[in-house]
Motif scaffolding. Structure first.
Motif, PDB file in Angstrom:
ATOM      1  N   GLU A  33      37.920  38.474  33.159  1.00  0.00           N
ATOM      2  CA  GLU A  33      39.109  39.014  32.496  1.00  0.00           C
ATOM      3  C   GLU A  33      40.267  39.129  33.484  1.00  0.00           C
ATOM      4  O   GLU A  33      41.412  38.768  33.163  1.00  0.00           O
ATOM      5  CB  GLU A  33      38.779  40.370  31.892  1.00  0.00           C
ATOM      6  CG  GLU A  33      39.897  40.969  31.056  1.00  0.00           C
ATOM      7  CD  GLU A  33      39.523  42.329  30.506  1.00  0.00           C
ATOM      8  OE1 GLU A  33      40.283  43.287  30.728  1.00  0.00           O
ATOM      9  OE2 GLU A  33      38.452  42.425  29.866  1.00  0.00           O
ATOM     10  N   ASP A  34      39.977  39.637  34.699  1.00  0.00           N
ATOM     11  CA  ASP A  34      41.016  39.756  35.734  1.00  0.00           C
ATOM     12  C   ASP A  34      41.608  38.386  36.070  1.00  0.00           C
ATOM     13  O   ASP A  34      42.828  38.241  36.211  1.00  0.00           O
ATOM     14  CB  ASP A  34      40.424  40.374  37.001  1.00  0.00           C
ATOM     15  CG  ASP A  34      40.041  41.834  36.823  1.00  0.00           C
ATOM     16  OD1 ASP A  34      40.538  42.456  35.863  1.00  0.00           O
ATOM     17  OD2 ASP A  34      39.240  42.338  37.629  1.00  0.00           O
ATOM     18  N   VAL A  44      43.939  37.008  33.262  1.00  0.00           N
ATOM     19  CA  VAL A  44      45.267  37.627  33.258  1.00  0.00           C
ATOM     20  C   VAL A  44      46.168  36.951  34.289  1.00  0.00           C
ATOM     21  O   VAL A  44      47.300  36.541  33.984  1.00  0.00           O
ATOM     22  CB  VAL A  44      45.158  39.143  33.544  1.00  0.00           C
ATOM     23  CG1 VAL A  44      46.547  39.747  33.769  1.00  0.00           C
ATOM     24  CG2 VAL A  44      44.475  39.854  32.379  1.00  0.00           C
ATOM     25  N   ASP A  45      45.663  36.803  35.520  1.00  0.00           N
ATOM     26  CA  ASP A  45      46.452  36.140  36.563  1.00  0.00           C
ATOM     27  C   ASP A  45      46.684  34.668  36.246  1.00  0.00           C
ATOM     28  O   ASP A  45      47.735  34.107  36.578  1.00  0.00           O
ATOM     29  CB  ASP A  45      45.742  36.274  37.915  1.00  0.00           C
ATOM     30  CG  ASP A  45      45.835  37.683  38.483  1.00  0.00           C
ATOM     31  OD1 ASP A  45      46.711  38.447  38.037  1.00  0.00           O
ATOM     32  OD2 ASP A  45      45.026  38.023  39.363  1.00  0.00           O
ATOM     33  N   HIS A  77      47.121  33.259  33.286  1.00  0.00           N
ATOM     34  CA  HIS A  77      48.228  33.109  32.331  1.00  0.00           C
ATOM     35  C   HIS A  77      49.566  33.462  32.965  1.00  0.00           C
ATOM     36  O   HIS A  77      50.590  32.837  32.656  1.00  0.00           O
ATOM     37  CB  HIS A  77      47.968  33.956  31.090  1.00  0.00           C
ATOM     38  CG  HIS A  77      47.004  33.331  30.134  1.00  0.00           C
ATOM     39  ND1 HIS A  77      47.343  32.270  29.313  1.00  0.00           N
ATOM     40  CD2 HIS A  77      45.703  33.584  29.879  1.00  0.00           C
ATOM     41  CE1 HIS A  77      46.300  31.912  28.593  1.00  0.00           C
ATOM     42  NE2 HIS A  77      45.294  32.695  28.914  1.00  0.00           N
ATOM     43  N   VAL A 136      42.687  40.581  27.424  1.00  0.00           N
ATOM     44  CA  VAL A 136      43.646  39.846  28.260  1.00  0.00           C
ATOM     45  C   VAL A 136      45.052  39.974  27.683  1.00  0.00           C
ATOM     46  O   VAL A 136      46.017  40.237  28.413  1.00  0.00           O
ATOM     47  CB  VAL A 136      43.237  38.363  28.370  1.00  0.00           C
ATOM     48  CG1 VAL A 136      44.357  37.536  29.016  1.00  0.00           C
ATOM     49  CG2 VAL A 136      41.954  38.218  29.180  1.00  0.00           C
ATOM     50  N   ARG A 144      46.496  43.433  28.270  1.00  0.00           N
ATOM     51  CA  ARG A 144      46.882  43.647  29.659  1.00  0.00           C
ATOM     52  C   ARG A 144      48.150  42.879  30.027  1.00  0.00           C
ATOM     53  O   ARG A 144      48.979  43.370  30.808  1.00  0.00           O
ATOM     54  CB  ARG A 144      45.732  43.255  30.582  1.00  0.00           C
ATOM     55  CG  ARG A 144      44.567  44.233  30.518  1.00  0.00           C
ATOM     56  CD  ARG A 144      43.406  43.794  31.383  1.00  0.00           C
ATOM     57  NE  ARG A 144      43.787  43.640  32.785  1.00  0.00           N
ATOM     58  CZ  ARG A 144      42.963  43.248  33.743  1.00  0.00           C
ATOM     59  NH1 ARG A 144      41.699  42.965  33.436  1.00  0.00           N
ATOM     60  NH2 ARG A 144      43.379  43.130  34.990  1.00  0.00           N
ATOM     61  N   LEU A 145      48.318  41.702  29.466  1.00  0.00           N
ATOM     62  CA  LEU A 145      49.550  40.951  29.706  1.00  0.00           C
ATOM     63  C   LEU A 145      50.757  41.690  29.131  1.00  0.00           C
ATOM     64  O   LEU A 145      51.836  41.701  29.727  1.00  0.00           O
ATOM     65  CB  LEU A 145      49.451  39.552  29.097  1.00  0.00           C
ATOM     66  CG  LEU A 145      48.550  38.563  29.841  1.00  0.00           C
ATOM     67  CD1 LEU A 145      48.340  37.304  29.014  1.00  0.00           C
ATOM     68  CD2 LEU A 145      49.149  38.207  31.202  1.00  0.00           C
ATOM     69  N   GLN A 173      51.497  44.493  31.534  1.00  0.00           N
ATOM     70  CA  GLN A 173      52.113  44.000  32.766  1.00  0.00           C
ATOM     71  C   GLN A 173      53.570  43.621  32.547  1.00  0.00           C
ATOM     72  O   GLN A 173      54.413  43.802  33.427  1.00  0.00           O
ATOM     73  CB  GLN A 173      51.334  42.797  33.290  1.00  0.00           C
ATOM     74  CG  GLN A 173      49.978  43.159  33.873  1.00  0.00           C
ATOM     75  CD  GLN A 173      49.619  42.298  35.079  1.00  0.00           C
ATOM     76  OE1 GLN A 173      50.486  41.723  35.727  1.00  0.00           O
ATOM     77  NE2 GLN A 173      48.340  42.226  35.376  1.00  0.00           N
TER      78      GLN A 173
END
Length: 314
Positions: free
Chosen positions: A33-34, A37-38, A40, A99, A102-103, A106
């Motif tokens: 998952e981490d 996120v990075d 994308h 995801v 979280r995006l 962010q």
């Protein structure tokens, strides 16, 4: 009897404890998952950059390589793990929901305001021009039922008026290792005389997509609904096929006639001349450059659409 009950409970605990998890050769769920996120965010940063298509692709490869190094995995390990989760559609769908959430977090944490996400995002739901989208603004689809279709319906209230027109817009990103990209967005508006105007757009490339429903004069909206659909479910494949939707907005425009009538009702007791609808034209647009929508089709570093007249997020 009590002893049998305890034995049964103990057996259940053993079964739960022996439930198989993710095999060790694959990236574990939280770590995956981490990375996603990075991943994308890296793709979004590359798309934001200036330069040719080939230059953006080169930057994207560099950024993705940096993501892999940051998390201590190889691209091969990432790809194989992606396929592993992809084959388990329920887990994959839940993972991408996290995801997407979280995006969104962010984007706001990096200084994005609602006004930066799009020209109309900060508008209320009751104004003459309003963003009336109330569903998730990010979503992921894979061509495995029921995860290949996302239906939506917008509540209709007294803020809707005769002559309203609508614009559905969103950013799309594809993660396809093979197969054809066949995606459809549909929007249907039913009016008080039971007439329904329905429009589809088929899109297959990343970027901004817009679908417009023109004004239907003298009739008010009774129902507004639609769906996103990712095709290719009949093609048997174990490789990743993903459509990621981002910055979804549904803009409602009151007609010039309604605005003029409202203005005159405030300024005097008499109703002035009526103006014809001239805010939104009919037809569907792909990557429209309409002056009505000054949106940069690139994305800011936080992965959201940036207005041309807004400063970049620091």
């Amino acid at each position: 009897m009590k002893r049998k009950l305890l034995l049964a409970l103990g057996f259940i605990v053993v079964l739960v404890g022996c439930k198989p998890g993710t095999p060790s050769e694959y990236i574990q769920p939280d770590d995956m998952e981490d990375i996603l996120v990075d991943y994308h965010l890296a793709r979004a940063m590359a798309e934001q950059s200036e330069g040719s298509y080939e230059e953006r692709n080169y930057l994207q490869a560099l950024y993705i390589e940096a993501v892999m190094k940051k998390h201590g995995v190889t691209k091969a390990e990432f790809d194989s793990s992606l396929v592993y989760y992809y084959r388990r559609a329920d887990r994959f769908s839940k993972m991408y929901k996290e995801v997407a959430d979280r995006l969104e977090e962010q984007a706001l944490a990096h200084g994005a305001t609602e006004g930066e996400i799009g020209k109309f995002a900060a508008l209320s739901t009751t104004g003459d021009t309003a963003n009336i989208w109330t569903e998730r603004s990010r979503y992921a689809l894979i061509p495995t039922p029921p995860y290949n279709k996302w239906s939506f319906e917008v509540s209709v209230d007294s803020a809707f008026h005769a002559g309203d027109s609508f614009l559905l817009q969103f950013m799309s990103d594809f993660m396809f290792q093979d197969g054809s990209r066949t995606s459809t967005v549909n929007m249907a508006v039913t009016y008080d005389n039971d007439t329904t105007i329905s429009k589809n757009i088929i899109f297959s490339s990343a970027g901004l997509t817009q679908l417009r429903i023109p004004a239907f004069e003298n009739h008010t909206v009774k129902r507004l609904r639609g769906y996103f659909y990712l095709g290719g479910g009949s093609e048997r494949s174990t490789t990743t096929r993903l459509l990621f939707l981002d910055n979804i907005q549904l803009i409602r425009f009151h007609s010039a006639r309604h605005e003029e009538t409202k203005k005159d009702s405030v300024e005097s007791d008499s109703v002035g001349g009526q103006l014809s609808e001239d805010i939104v034209g009919g037809g569907d647009f792909r990557r429209s450059r309409d002056n009505m929508l000054p949106i940069d089709t690139g994305v800011a570093k936080h992965g959201v659409v940036r207005r041309k007249d807004m400063p970049k997020a620091r």
